[in-house]
Design an enzyme around this catalytic site. Structure first.
Site, mmCIF file in Angstrom:
data_model
loop_
_atom_site.group_PDB
_atom_site.id
_atom_site.type_symbol
_atom_site.label_atom_id
_atom_site.label_comp_id
_atom_site.label_asym_id
_atom_site.label_seq_id
_atom_site.Cartn_x
_atom_site.Cartn_y
_atom_site.Cartn_z
ATOM 1 N N GLY A 41 -36.446 -3.759 -138.687
ATOM 2 C CA GLY A 41 -36.972 -5.053 -139.112
ATOM 3 C C GLY A 41 -36.244 -6.231 -138.513
ATOM 4 N N ASP A 44 -42.038 0.544 -136.528
ATOM 5 C CA ASP A 44 -43.121 -0.307 -137.005
ATOM 6 C C ASP A 44 -42.912 -1.752 -136.538
ATOM 7 O OD1 ASP A 44 -40.864 -0.486 -138.672
ATOM 8 O OD2 ASP A 44 -42.046 -1.067 -140.411
#
Length: 383
Positions: A123, A154
């Site tokens: 992240g 992701d």
């Protein structure tokens, strides 16, 4: 002028905001957790970054971390705990907001300068690599370690990983290999390299710049930056062999090709094989497909895709690997996850395909991204 955003951790100030001249400085402040992004931090960043885009007195953003890390990733342990305690949609809300933040940064109309002085993972890459300027230092350590956690790279990373030289993105995304600041600069993940001792001077220079012109911002950073050579042992010096191995069609073929290289005493290949064999088999297959598809997708499509995959993982439909990975590496820390399915050959195409489909549950919807000038995504289109 200085303000703050308080959220979580017993009222600890998790995002500091400083206004210096025409610059707005956002400081991630969870140093004991290596500035891992909590839900409160994501909400605060969304609020501030959105407001500054409309503020004519805010010409540029500077994002940095407190302590020895820029940001070690999203607080996935918090996500896993919230799902176990309540419902899988608790985790989905976290990713919904995080991916909208990633998209806001990727499409931002004003320059963002991220000072990557320390650990940048998961992240942390999502709130920096999508921005216009990424400044690495000799203290920078970058990685996308999700497959070791039973997850997948992701935060729209399939967009930027797939655009690295050759098949270097597959190598980084599947193995979780760590890159230093010089390697980030060489492969394009960083736009500049500035020694850490010069960061304060760089920040001061940026705060005096009353312009949102990216060329003017770049010129200021150029004045403080330098070129740095790669170490002889850098994987980037073996890009031809990495391309040969990681261009293979399947994870199984990639591992076989790496094992052949390892026979010739290629230490980097042996390390890559070891990393792949420790990772979740299902995560590896999902990750390879995601990065390959990312080559032909916009950043918006990549984020919508990531939300679908994340929701399927949170629902534990085909596997509980994400929760097992969090247990083994972050909670109990025995570093001995029991993956299920345990081997690559036990995973069929249908299991992988399901993760990229819409979630079949009443009330579920695809990630909705804000309309941004010059950017668009037709969510009804087939992913």
């Amino acid at each position: 002028m200085k303000s703050s955003e308080e959220s979580g951790d017993g009222g600890t100030v998790q995002v500091f905001v400083e206004e210096k001249g025409f610059a707005r400085i956002l400081i991630l402040n969870r140093p004991r957790q290596l500035n891992a992004l909590s839900f409160g931090m994501i909400t605060a960043l969304l609020k501030h970054i959105t407001a500054y885009e409309e503020d004519p007195n805010a010409k540029l953003l500077i994002l940095k971390g407190e302590g020895k890390a820029f940001c070690a990733g999203g607080d996935v342990a918090e996500v896993a705990h919230s799902v176990d305690e309540c419902h899988w949609t608790n985790g989905a809300i976290f990713f919904w907001n995080e991916f909208r933040l990633n998209y806001l940064i990727a499409t931002y109309s004003k320059p963002q300068v991220s000072l990557l002085n320390g650990i940048v993972m998961g992240g942390g890459a999502g709130v920096s690599i999508h921005g216009r300027f990424r400044v690495a230092t000799e203290k920078t350590v970058f990685a996308m370690p999700e497959t070791a956690l039973g997850f997948f790279p992701d935060i729209g990373s399939s967009y930027f990983l797939s655009r690295l030289p050759g098949f270097f993105g597959e190598y980084v995304g599947l193995t979780g290999a760590r890159l230093n600041g010089a390697e980030m600069l060489a492969c394009g993940l960083a736009t500049h390299f500035v020694p850490s001792e010069r960061l304060a001077a760089l920040e001061e220079s940026l705060t005096k710049l009353g312009s949102s012109d990216p060329f003017a911002v770049c010129a200021v950073i150029d004045n403080h930056s330098e070129q740095v050579p790669l170490k002889e042992t850098s994987a980037l010096n073996r890009l031809d062999v990495i391309d040969k191995c990681f261009s293979k069609k399947s994870v199984e073929e990639i591992i076989s090709a790496l094992e052949l290289e390892a026979v010739n005493n290629a230490e980097w290949a042996l390390a890559a094989v070891q990393s792949l064999k420790k990772a979740s088999p299902l995560s590896l297959k999902i990750s390879l497909r995601s990065i390959r598809e990312g080559r032909l997708q916009s950043v918006g499509f990549c984020l919508v895709k990531d939300y679908r995959v994340s929701c399927h993982i949170l629902r534990k439909e085909a596997s509980k690997d994400f929760f097992e990975g969090c247990r083994a590496l972050l909670v109990d820390k025995d570093k001995n996850p029991k993956w299920e399915p345990s081997r690559l050959e036990l995973i069929n195409d249908e299991m992988v395909d399901r993760h990229f489909s819409r979630v079949d549950e009443e009330g579920w919807e695809d990630l909705k991204l804000p309309v941004r000038q010059g950017f668009g995504i037709k969510l009804g289109s087939k992913l």
